[in-house]
Structure formats: structure tokens, C-alpha cells
Motif scaffolding. Structure first.
Motif, PDB file in Angstrom:
ATOM      1  N   LYS A 126       0.844  -1.210   0.000  1.00 13.35           N
ATOM      2  CA  LYS A 126       0.000   0.000   0.000  1.00 13.35           C
ATOM      3  C   LYS A 126       0.876   1.255   0.000  1.00 13.35           C
ATOM      4  CE  LYS A 126      -3.999  -1.987   2.337  1.00 13.35           C
ATOM      5  NZ  LYS A 126      -3.554  -3.388   2.232  1.00 13.35           N
ATOM      6  N   ASN A 127       0.415   2.277  -0.739  1.00 16.28           N
ATOM      7  CA  ASN A 127       1.215   3.503  -0.843  1.00 16.28           C
ATOM      8  C   ASN A 127       1.395   4.183   0.518  1.00 16.28           C
ATOM      9  OD1 ASN A 127       1.649   3.202  -3.575  1.00 16.28           O
ATOM     10  ND2 ASN A 127      -0.302   4.178  -4.083  1.00 16.28           N
ATOM     11  N   GLU A 128       0.376   4.075   1.394  1.00 14.88           N
ATOM     12  CA  GLU A 128       0.489   4.691   2.726  1.00 14.88           C
ATOM     13  C   GLU A 128       1.622   4.026   3.513  1.00 14.88           C
ATOM     14  OE1 GLU A 128      -2.281   3.637   1.324  1.00 14.88           O
ATOM     15  OE2 GLU A 128      -3.340   5.533   1.020  1.00 14.88           O
ATOM     16  N   GLU A 129       1.783   2.705   3.315  1.00 18.80           N
ATOM     17  CA  GLU A 129       2.875   1.992   4.003  1.00 18.80           C
ATOM     18  C   GLU A 129       4.230   2.478   3.485  1.00 18.80           C
ATOM     19  OE1 GLU A 129       0.449  -2.272   4.385  1.00 18.80           O
ATOM     20  OE2 GLU A 129       1.950  -1.998   2.828  1.00 18.80           O
ATOM     21  N   VAL A 130       4.303   2.678   2.170  1.00 15.37           N
ATOM     22  CA  VAL A 130       5.578   3.107   1.572  1.00 15.37           C
ATOM     23  C   VAL A 130       5.881   4.556   1.980  1.00 15.37           C
ATOM     24  CG1 VAL A 130       6.928   3.259  -0.551  1.00 15.37           C
ATOM     25  CG2 VAL A 130       5.172   1.512  -0.345  1.00 15.37           C
ATOM     26  N   LEU A 131       4.829   5.352   2.129  1.00 10.70           N
ATOM     27  CA  LEU A 131       5.017   6.742   2.575  1.00 10.70           C
ATOM     28  C   LEU A 131       5.603   6.751   3.996  1.00 10.70           C
ATOM     29  CD1 LEU A 131       4.561   9.719   1.773  1.00 10.70           C
ATOM     30  CD2 LEU A 131       2.324   9.583   2.872  1.00 10.70           C
ATOM     31  N   GLN A 132       5.058   5.888   4.851  1.00  5.89           N
ATOM     32  CA  GLN A 132       5.597   5.771   6.212  1.00  5.89           C
ATOM     33  C   GLN A 132       7.070   5.337   6.156  1.00  5.89           C
ATOM     34  OE1 GLN A 132       4.485   2.262   8.346  1.00  5.89           O
ATOM     35  NE2 GLN A 132       5.002   3.105  10.327  1.00  5.89           N
ATOM     36  N   LEU A 133       7.339   4.355   5.286  1.00  4.05           N
ATOM     37  CA  LEU A 133       8.713   3.847   5.127  1.00  4.05           C
ATOM     38  C   LEU A 133       9.663   4.984   4.734  1.00  4.05           C
ATOM     39  CD1 LEU A 133      10.713   1.421   4.694  1.00  4.05           C
ATOM     40  CD2 LEU A 133       9.780   1.218   2.389  1.00  4.05           C
ATOM     41  N   MET A 134       9.256   5.814   3.772  1.00  5.93           N
ATOM     42  CA  MET A 134      10.119   6.908   3.318  1.00  5.93           C
ATOM     43  C   MET A 134      10.339   7.933   4.435  1.00  5.93           C
ATOM     44  SD  MET A 134      11.078   5.920   0.447  1.00  5.93           S
ATOM     45  CE  MET A 134      12.162   7.314   0.194  1.00  5.93           C
ATOM     46  N   LYS A 135       9.293   8.178   5.237  1.00  5.85           N
ATOM     47  CA  LYS A 135       9.444   9.129   6.346  1.00  5.85           C
ATOM     48  C   LYS A 135      10.397   8.561   7.397  1.00  5.85           C
ATOM     49  CE  LYS A 135       5.140  11.604   5.743  1.00  5.85           C
ATOM     50  NZ  LYS A 135       3.773  11.826   6.173  1.00  5.85           N
ATOM     51  N   ILE A 136      10.334   7.256   7.606  1.00  5.34           N
ATOM     52  CA  ILE A 136      11.220   6.631   8.585  1.00  5.34           C
ATOM     53  C   ILE A 136      12.665   6.643   8.075  1.00  5.34           C
ATOM     54  CG2 ILE A 136      11.766   4.356   9.591  1.00  5.34           C
ATOM     55  CD1 ILE A 136       8.607   4.297  10.080  1.00  5.34           C
ATOM     56  N   ILE A 137      12.837   6.458   6.777  1.00  2.50           N
ATOM     57  CA  ILE A 137      14.187   6.548   6.206  1.00  2.50           C
ATOM     58  C   ILE A 137      14.731   7.972   6.396  1.00  2.50           C
ATOM     59  CG2 ILE A 137      15.415   6.592   3.974  1.00  2.50           C
ATOM     60  CD1 ILE A 137      14.073   3.914   3.393  1.00  2.50           C
ATOM     61  N   GLU A 138      13.886   8.957   6.205  1.00  7.67           N
ATOM     62  CA  GLU A 138      14.318  10.347   6.451  1.00  7.67           C
ATOM     63  C   GLU A 138      14.722  10.525   7.917  1.00  7.67           C
ATOM     64  OE1 GLU A 138      11.644  12.396   2.894  1.00  7.67           O
ATOM     65  OE2 GLU A 138      10.813  12.317   4.902  1.00  7.67           O
ATOM     66  N   SER A 139      13.965   9.905   8.822  1.00 12.24           N
ATOM     67  CA  SER A 139      14.313   9.996  10.252  1.00 12.24           C
ATOM     68  C   SER A 139      15.626   9.280  10.542  1.00 12.24           C
ATOM     69  CB  SER A 139      13.208   9.384  11.120  1.00 12.24           C
ATOM     70  OG  SER A 139      12.019  10.098  10.949  1.00 12.24           O
ATOM     71  N   ILE A 140      15.907   8.184   9.826  1.00  9.27           N
ATOM     72  CA  ILE A 140      17.165   7.459  10.042  1.00  9.27           C
ATOM     73  C   ILE A 140      18.347   8.326   9.569  1.00  9.27           C
ATOM     74  CG2 ILE A 140      18.512   5.441   9.283  1.00  9.27           C
ATOM     75  CD1 ILE A 140      15.938   3.807   9.533  1.00  9.27           C
ATOM     76  N   PHE A 141      18.187   9.001   8.430  1.00  8.42           N
ATOM     77  CA  PHE A 141      19.234   9.939   7.981  1.00  8.42           C
ATOM     78  C   PHE A 141      19.453  11.016   9.056  1.00  8.42           C
ATOM     79  CE2 PHE A 141      18.510   8.626   3.406  1.00  8.42           C
ATOM     80  CZ  PHE A 141      19.832   8.294   3.130  1.00  8.42           C
ATOM     81  N   GLU A 142      18.342  11.531   9.590  1.00  7.06           N
ATOM     82  CA  GLU A 142      18.433  12.591  10.604  1.00  7.06           C
ATOM     83  C   GLU A 142      19.100  12.062  11.882  1.00  7.06           C
ATOM     84  OE1 GLU A 142      14.581  14.229  11.675  1.00  7.06           O
ATOM     85  OE2 GLU A 142      15.475  15.332  13.361  1.00  7.06           O
ATOM     86  N   ALA A 143      18.721  10.841  12.287  1.00  9.13           N
ATOM     87  CA  ALA A 143      19.295  10.245  13.504  1.00  9.13           C
ATOM     88  C   ALA A 143      20.809  10.082  13.345  1.00  9.13           C
ATOM     89  CB  ALA A 143      18.643   8.892  13.788  1.00  9.13           C
ATOM     90  N   ALA A 144      21.235   9.648  12.160  1.00  8.54           N
ATOM     91  CA  ALA A 144      22.667   9.436  11.926  1.00  8.54           C
ATOM     92  C   ALA A 144      23.412  10.771  11.914  1.00  8.54           C
ATOM     93  CB  ALA A 144      22.871   8.701  10.606  1.00  8.54           C
ATOM     94  N   GLU A 145      22.785  11.780  11.331  1.00 10.59           N
ATOM     95  CA  GLU A 145      23.442  13.076  11.206  1.00 10.59           C
ATOM     96  C   GLU A 145      23.550  13.798  12.552  1.00 10.59           C
ATOM     97  OE1 GLU A 145      22.108  15.083   7.624  1.00 10.59           O
ATOM     98  OE2 GLU A 145      22.568  16.972   8.659  1.00 10.59           O
ATOM     99  N   THR A 146      22.501  13.671  13.367  1.00 14.14           N
ATOM    100  CA  THR A 146      22.476  14.432  14.626  1.00 14.14           C
ATOM    101  C   THR A 146      22.958  13.618  15.823  1.00 14.14           C
ATOM    102  OG1 THR A 146      20.220  13.698  15.064  1.00 14.14           O
ATOM    103  CG2 THR A 146      20.455  15.772  13.855  1.00 14.14           C
ATOM    104  N   GLY A 147      23.030  12.303  15.656  1.00 16.03           N
ATOM    105  CA  GLY A 147      23.397  11.452  16.788  1.00 16.03           C
ATOM    106  C   GLY A 147      22.264  11.326  17.803  1.00 16.03           C
ATOM    107  N   GLN A 148      21.085  11.768  17.426  1.00 20.29           N
ATOM    108  CA  GLN A 148      19.927  11.721  18.340  1.00 20.29           C
ATOM    109  C   GLN A 148      19.084  10.475  18.083  1.00 20.29           C
ATOM    110  OE1 GLN A 148      18.894  14.641  20.364  1.00 20.29           O
ATOM    111  NE2 GLN A 148      20.977  15.264  19.900  1.00 20.29           N
ATOM    112  N   VAL A 149      18.329  10.076  19.115  1.00 20.70           N
ATOM    113  CA  VAL A 149      17.286   9.067  18.919  1.00 20.70           C
ATOM    114  C   VAL A 149      16.054   9.851  18.456  1.00 20.70           C
ATOM    115  CG1 VAL A 149      15.816   7.360  20.055  1.00 20.70           C
ATOM    116  CG2 VAL A 149      18.230   7.578  20.712  1.00 20.70           C
ATOM    117  N   ILE A 150      15.441   9.436  17.339  1.00 22.14           N
ATOM    118  CA  ILE A 150      14.324  10.209  16.789  1.00 22.14           C
ATOM    119  C   ILE A 150      12.992   9.505  17.084  1.00 22.14           C
ATOM    120  CG2 ILE A 150      13.346  11.266  14.686  1.00 22.14           C
ATOM    121  CD1 ILE A 150      16.106  12.388  15.138  1.00 22.14           C
ATOM    122  N   ASP A 151      12.063  10.281  17.614  1.00 17.20           N
ATOM    123  CA  ASP A 151      10.713   9.768  17.863  1.00 17.20           C
ATOM    124  C   ASP A 151       9.945   9.821  16.545  1.00 17.20           C
ATOM    125  OD1 ASP A 151       7.997   9.500  18.567  1.00 17.20           O
ATOM    126  OD2 ASP A 151       8.455  10.139  20.610  1.00 17.20           O
TER     127      ASP A 151
END
Ligand code: NAD
Length: 355
Positions: A322-347
Motif C-alpha cells: 500500500k502507498n500509505e505503508e511506503v510513505l511511512q517507510l520513506m518518512k522513517i528513512i528520512e528519520s534514520i538519515f536525521e538520527a545518523a546526522e544528529t546522533g539523536q534518537v528520533i521519535d
């Protein structure tokens, strides 16, 4: 039944692999191909397909029902939007786009033109994943509370465009998108938090691997790891449940389950000499306390990807991806990039898609 006619855009490694897979499918057929490289146009013709001279010509062909996009990642969005506006249904390779915003635009266009758009998250059909999903859902080692999902190789980043940011290269977008999709699809609880480190060992401008740590709201934790500099690999899957542990070594599906026998009165484990010390904690459990089983392959009831797509186009089935699932996946990938860049745990709870 009339077969759904598909044109493949991008006839490289994956485009030509799709053509082979579709040959075995009774509901879909490849009508033509288009690639910007003359050599790949010729390869398509040699395989028996007509090669269009341009994307526009491919989209103008009214005998074609759908477009399958297998180009480098950065042009998925523009081709998808153009194809949907031309009235074609679309199958798109992963990662669907470079950002969640681009996917939202595609979803909006698909809705506006009443066309089906579906992402090829094909690793939902992988046998190793189906075995893990069965183990998880049927509580074969009790309640699963920790999962480690890894793919590791020693050949670096493959090909040309995968080394470049502008094309959407890097391993998080390449393999990460599969491994994360599998976990989000399987675990029956929203993802709560992510932490991550990306590696740049090869000196490329994109990540050559990553480790991410996920915490789901139901308490399940997962470690997802992709490496391209691993001369010795760790197992593909390592899973812990309240009543046992399970492992799958590699793509050949060799694996085992070790779980509690359920016998109440068993001899306590005998202490062992470990290095310069003595331990009972790390000693093997006594033989009668455990059962060792082969981790068996399971039969899946899922339609093949292309069959599901054809049924969705005919309005006979829900999309398995489902596209909604893939949209969530892409947002989580963006959060993983952010977590790696900032060293933070992202909610990431605000991105969680509830099924
Ligand atoms: P590739 O480099 O082998 O092939 C890409 C092809 O697209 C090339 O022939 C190139 O000339 C062509 N191309 C580039 N820009 C184009 C354009 N604007 N219009 C038409 N053709 C264009 O790459 P690949 O490994 O086949 O990867 C293609 C896509 O498939 C990527 O999105 C990748 O992530 C995905 N992929 C998915 C899987 C999977 O298992 N789902 C496996 C491999 C690749």
C-alpha cells in the motif's frame, strides 16, 4: 482473460529481470521498452520487445495499460507523474522516490487520474522473510522481543549511479528500504523510535552501509544492518523470543530454532571454564531443557506481485503493497538519515501508519 500490457522504462539490470519474471506470469505481458542508452534499447529488441524512441512515444501508445519504472532512483518521480497524467497505471521500483514529499506528489497525481500506482517492495515475498513472519505471527519461539536483520557483502557499492547522491545512491536507500519495509510490514505495532549510524568507509559521498536500531511501541526491538565491506558475514536473521531463539544463516535458508522443551524439572546447567574464568550463566542449557528444530520453509498464500497488481487494476483486490505503508517507510528513512546526522534518537510516532 486479456493480459495487462506493460512497458518497461529503464532496461538495465532490474528492468530486464522484470521482463524475465513477467514472462512466467499469466496476467501481465511486456509490450515494449524504453531506455536512454542505445545499447540497452538494442538489448530489449534482442529479447523480443519493441523499443520506443522516447518516453513520450511509449506513453502515447494507447494499447499499453501500464508503465514499469526501473531507472535510477532520482527519475522515478518525474516518470511516474508523467505516466499517470498520460493515463497509465504504474509499477515503480524501490526506493520509490528520494523523499516522502515526492511520493506524496505521485499519490496525489494517481488519485487525481484514478490510476493504480504500486511500489515493487518485492522482498515481502522472500522465503527467508516469510519464514520469519510465520515464526513471529505464530509465536513459534514465544513472544518475539528482538530481531536482527542483516545483509552483508564485501564488494563495495555496485555499479555507477549508486555511488552518487544526485541519483539517490547509498545503501540505506538501496537495501535499507527492503529490510525496513519487511519489519514495518510484519510487526503489528507502530514504530516508536530510531537511532542510526551510516558508514562511509569506502570514501564515497553516499553511505556504503548502516546500522539502525528500532524500538516499536509494543517493546519489540530490531537491529537492521547493511554492510558492503564485510569479508565475514553475520547471519541474515537472528531472532529472540520468550521461549527460544532462531537463526537463518543466508539465502540458502539454512537455519535452526532452539527452544525450551517445557520439561519442568531439568538439571541445572553445569558451570564451564570460559577463558580464565568459570561461568554458569553462559554455559549451554542442559540437553533435556531444550529442543532443536530445523527452521522450515513455509508456503505463502500471497499472489505474485504482478498478479496482485493486475487484480488491483481490475478492482478485484487490495494492493499487497500500500502507498500509505511506503510513505511511512520513506518518512522513517528520512528519520534514520536525521538520527545518523544528529546522533539523536528520533521519535517517529507521528509517521506511524496504522493498518
Ligand atoms: P541499472 O543501472 O542496471 O539500470 C538502469 C537503466 O535505466 C539503465 O539501462 C539506464 O540507461 C536507464 N535509464 C536511466 N535514466 C533513464 C531515463 N530517464 N529513462 C529511461 N531509462 C533510463 O540499474 P538497476 O540495478 O537495474 O536499478 C534500477 C532500479 O531498480 C533502481 O531503482 C533500483 O533501486 C531498482 N532495483 C530493485 C531491485 C529489487 O529487488 N527490487 C533490485 C535491483 C534494482
Amino acid at each position: 482473460m486479456k493480459k495487462l500490457k506493460v512497458t518497461i522504462i529503464g532496461y538495465g539490470g532490474m528492468g530486464s529481470f522484470h521482463a524475465k519474471l513477467i514472462q512466467a506470469n499469466p496476467e501481465v505481458e511486456v509490450h515494449g521498452i524504453f531506455d536512454i542508452l542505445e545499447s540497452r534499447q538494442q538489448a530489449g529488441e534482442a529479447d523480443g520487445y519493441s523499443a520506443y524512441v522516447s518516453l513520450e512515444e511509449a506513453l502515447d501508445d494507447e494499447t499499453v495499460d501500464a508503465i514499469l519504472i526501473a531507472t535510477p532512483n532520482d527519475v522515478h518521480k518525474e516518470i511516474a507523474v508523467q505516466a499517470l497524467e498520460a493515463g497509465k497505471h504504474v509499477i515503480c521500483e524501490k526506493p520509490v522516490t528520494l523523499t516522502s514529499e515526492e511520493l506524496s506528489e505521485i499519490m496525489h497525481t494517481a488519485k487525481e487520474h484514478e490510476r493504480v500506482f504500486m511500489v515493487h517492495q518485492n522482498r515481502r515475498w522472500d522465503s527467508d522473510f516469510q519464514m520469519v513472519k510465520d515464526l513471529y505471527e505464530n509465536r513459534k519461539i514465544g513472544e518475539v522481543f528482538h530481531i536482527e536483520s542483516r545483509v552483508q557483502g564485501a564488494n563495495g557499492i555496485p555499479g555507477d549511479w549508486r555511488h552518487l547522491k544526485a541519483h539517490g545512491g547509498g545503501m540505506l536507500l538501496d537495501w535499507g528500504v527492503h529490510l525496513l519495509d519487511q519489519l514495518l510490514y510484519m510487526i503489528d505495532s507502530p514504530l516508536a523510535k530510531v537511532a542510526a549510524d551510516l558508514s562511509y568507509i569506502l570514501g564515497d559521498e553516499v553511505d556504503d552501509g548502516f546500522i539502525s536500531y528500532l524500538t516499536f511501541e509494543n517493546g519489540v526491538t530490531a537491529l537492521v544492518e547493511v554492510g558492503t565491506t564485510n569479508y565475514i558475514k553475520l547471519p541474515r536473521w537472528y531472532i529472540k523470543g520468550t521461549k527460544g531463539s532462531a537463526v537463518i544463516e543466508d539465502w540458502d535458508l539454512k537455519g535452526k530454532i532452539v527452544k525450551q522443551s517445557g520439561i519442568e524439572l531439568v538439571a541445572a546447567p553445569k558451570p564451564i571454564k570460559a577463558g580464565q574464568g568459570l561461568t554458569k550463566t553462559m554455559a549451554p542449557p542442559s540437553e533435556e531443557a531444550i529442543i532443536k528444530e530445523k527452521f522450515e520453509k513455509v508456503a505463502t498464500q500471497m499472489d505474485p506481485f504482478y498478479t496482485n497488481f493486475a487484480k488491483v487494476v481490475r478492482g478485484e483486490s487490495e494492493p499487497i503493497v500500500k502507498n500509505e505503508e511506503v510513505l511511512q517507510l520513506m518518512k522513517i528513512i528520512e528519520s534514520i538519515f536525521e538520527a545518523a546526522e544528529t546522533g539523536q534518537v528520533i521519535d517517529v510516532r507521528e509517521h506511524s501508519y496504522s493498518r
